[in-house]
Structures are given as structure tokens and as C-alpha cells.
Design a protein around this motif. Structure first.
Motif, PDB file in Angstrom:
ATOM      1  N   ALA A  12       0.866  -1.170   0.000  1.00  0.00           N
ATOM      2  CA  ALA A  12       0.000   0.000   0.000  1.00  0.00           C
ATOM      3  C   ALA A  12       0.905   1.222   0.000  1.00  0.00           C
ATOM      4  CB  ALA A  12      -0.893   0.014   1.242  1.00  0.00           C
ATOM      5  N   PHE A  14       1.539   4.633   0.620  1.00  0.00           N
ATOM      6  CA  PHE A  14       0.894   5.698   1.363  1.00  0.00           C
ATOM      7  C   PHE A  14       1.271   7.059   0.835  1.00  0.00           C
ATOM      8  CE2 PHE A  14       0.273   2.221   4.153  1.00  0.00           C
ATOM      9  CZ  PHE A  14      -0.941   2.483   4.750  1.00  0.00           C
ATOM     10  N   GLN A 163      -6.213   2.793   3.416  1.00  0.00           N
ATOM     11  CA  GLN A 163      -4.978   2.018   3.378  1.00  0.00           C
ATOM     12  C   GLN A 163      -4.646   1.393   4.729  1.00  0.00           C
ATOM     13  OE1 GLN A 163      -2.757   5.345   1.809  1.00  0.00           O
ATOM     14  NE2 GLN A 163      -2.557   4.368  -0.181  1.00  0.00           N
ATOM     15  N   TYR A 166      -6.743  -1.589   5.270  1.00  0.00           N
ATOM     16  CA  TYR A 166      -6.197  -2.716   4.510  1.00  0.00           C
ATOM     17  C   TYR A 166      -5.034  -3.349   5.273  1.00  0.00           C
ATOM     18  CZ  TYR A 166      -3.978  -5.392   0.792  1.00  0.00           C
ATOM     19  OH  TYR A 166      -3.419  -6.410   0.057  1.00  0.00           O
ATOM     20  N   CYS A 178     -12.273   2.679   0.430  1.00  0.00           N
ATOM     21  CA  CYS A 178     -11.693   2.947  -0.895  1.00  0.00           C
ATOM     22  C   CYS A 178     -12.744   3.503  -1.840  1.00  0.00           C
ATOM     23  CB  CYS A 178     -11.100   1.672  -1.480  1.00  0.00           C
ATOM     24  SG  CYS A 178      -9.539   1.152  -0.765  1.00  0.00           S
ATOM     25  N   ASN A 193      -3.689   5.977  -6.806  1.00  0.00           N
ATOM     26  CA  ASN A 193      -3.354   5.359  -5.519  1.00  0.00           C
ATOM     27  C   ASN A 193      -4.597   4.690  -4.930  1.00  0.00           C
ATOM     28  OD1 ASN A 193      -2.585   4.905  -2.781  1.00  0.00           O
ATOM     29  ND2 ASN A 193      -1.094   6.552  -2.895  1.00  0.00           N
ATOM     30  N   THR A 197      -5.213   0.643  -4.334  1.00  0.00           N
ATOM     31  CA  THR A 197      -5.579   0.120  -3.011  1.00  0.00           C
ATOM     32  C   THR A 197      -6.908  -0.615  -3.085  1.00  0.00           C
ATOM     33  OG1 THR A 197      -4.444   2.006  -1.986  1.00  0.00           O
ATOM     34  CG2 THR A 197      -5.907   0.721  -0.578  1.00  0.00           C
TER      35      THR A 197
END
Length: 255
Positions: A12, A14, A163, A166, A178, A193, A197
Motif C-alpha cells: 500500500a 501511502f 490504506q 487494509y 476505498c 493510488n 488500493t
């Protein structure tokens, strides 16, 4: 085929937290008292504070922290004390002193006079992430979103929340988060992004067709920084749906 796909690392990516500099908060303290003794005290405080702010502006954060610490110890009730403490927190953050940053910002968040609450929560969340304290990071991001939904930091906090969920293996919640991010910020600079994700989450939940759709949407931008990872993950989604030929064709283009 399996060996190729297993090279894909789930990650992920970030957002790099955009820390709003406290420069706009820094103002020269001007004495407005005609009493000579008080004027001298104010001048001493002003000199100490401006020296600290000078170090901050020059990026000498270690010295800024030292000067601000002395200022706050000597003049705890000064009108600029709240701003000084916030500048100190930013300097601590710049030096990756995450525990100190959290401690300083927690004190500020308990002070009703402190106004940059959304910024502080975003930084606290990022510091917890840096220390691998995902649950605490999630709490900070959720508080930011709940109390400051119109903040310019709400967008990044929304994605960071997804994120972190997740990472915490809270996949159903991550899926919802998401989708909420993508729906609310369709023009976000971080949409790719968010899509990546989302696809990771859908793959983890065995929603391979949905994951494939998300990845194909992402890959419409051939210059996406997620193109390589997305292509590998797309191959996994296609293979899981019984389309090994598509998966092999997709992955071999990367070799």
C-alpha cells in the motif's frame, strides 16, 4: 505462470503527508505596554521567540526546538505560546522525532485555543504510521474526517484511512473506505493510488472481476506510477478467473 505472479508484492503506497508549514502562524511579537519593566520583559521574550523562529525558517530544527523549549518554560502564558508549541511540533516532525511530535500535538489538541486541529491530527496519524501503530493512526484519521470533513487534509486522510484498514486486515471496511474516497474525490491527484488500493482489497476478498475492472481503469493512464504493480496484479486477477492466457500475455509484456 504461478512463479511469475508470485513476484508481485502487495504494498500500500501511502501518501506522503503534506505538512503545512507553520510559517504563516509566525508573527513578530510587538510590545504594546509602556511600562518600562514590562517592556524589558516583553523584549526578552520577543528576542527569544524570534531567534527560535529564525532557526525554524532556516531549517535548523534542532536549535529551533531548544529555543522554543526554553521560551515555553520561561513564558508559559505568553500570547504566542500556542503558536510556539505548534512550531516546535513541526520541527520535531521534521527531525522524525515521532513520539515527541505526538506528545506535543496531543497537548495542543487539549487546548481549546489551538486552531490547527486538522493539521495536528493528520501529523499525529502519520507519526503513528511511521511507528507501525496502525490502530492509533486510524483513530487520528477518523477523528480528522469526523470533526473536520471540509478540511483540505480530508482527502488524504480519507485515502490513508482506507490504506490503514487494509494493513489491519479489515478488508470489508477497507473496501467501503476505498470506494468512498474514489466517489468523493473523482478528480483527486491520488486517484490512481486509491484505485490500486481498491484493487488490492478486491483481490484479497476474491472479488477478482471487480479487481480486474479497477486495474483496467487505473491502467488507462500508461504513465501511472502504479503501472507495473497494477499489471502484475491484473494478471493475478485474470488467472484466478480461469483466464491464464490473458494473464500470461499481460505479465510477459513486463519481462
Amino acid at each position: 505462470m504461478t512463479g511469475i505472479l508470485e513476484r508481485t508484492k502487495v504494498r500500500a503506497a501511502f501518501l506522503a503527508l503534506v505538512v503545512l508549514l507553520a510559517g504563516g502562524l509566525i508573527s513578530d511579537v510587538r510590545a504594546q505596554n509602556d511600562d518600562k519593566s514590562k517592556q524589558e520583559e516583553v523584549d526578552a521574550a520577543t528576542k527569544k521567540l524570534n531567534a527560535a523562529y529564525g532557526f525554524y525558517r532556516e531549517g535548523q530544527h534542532k536549535f529551533a526546538i531548544e529555543e522554543l523549549g526554553e521560551f515555553l518554560k520561561t513564558y508559559p502564558s505568553h500570547p504566542e505560546a500556542v503558536t510556539a508549541k505548534y512550531v516546535m511540533a513541526i520541527s520535531q516532525y521534521r527531525l522524525t522525532r515521532h513520539e515527541d511530535t505526538i506528545a506535543t500535538l496531543t497537548e495542543l489538541l487539549a487546548n481549546p485555543k489551538f486552531k490547527q486541529r486538522d493539521e495536528a491530527l493528520a501529523i499525529v496519524g502519520y507519526c503513528h504510521l511511521a511507528m507501525k501503530q496502525q490502530e492509533k493512526a486510524l483513530t487520528a484519521f477518523e477523528e480528522l474526517l469526523a470533526k473536520h470533513p471540509e478540511s483540505k487534509l480530508a482527502e488524504s486522510a480519507s485515502l490513508n484511512k482506507a490504506q490503514v484498514l487494509y494493513m489491519l486486515d479489515k478488508k470489508p471496511e477497507a473496501l467501503v473506505a476505498c470506494k468512498a474516497f474514489i466517489a468523493k474525490y473523482p478528480q483527486s491527484a491520488h486517484r490512481a493510488n486509491g484505485l490500486y488500493t481498491l484493487a488490492l482489497t478486491q483481490h484479497s476478498l476474491a472479488q477478482y472481476a471487480d479487481g480486474e475492472a479497477s486495474l483496467k481503469d487505473l491502467l488507462k493512464d500508461e504513465k501511472s506510477p502504479y503501472a507495473l504493480d497494477a499489471t502484475m496484479l491484473l494478471g493475478q486477477c485474470q488467472d484466478a478467473q480461469g483466464n491464464p492466457a490473458d494473464a500470461i500475455s499481460r505479465v510477459t509484456t513486463l519481462l
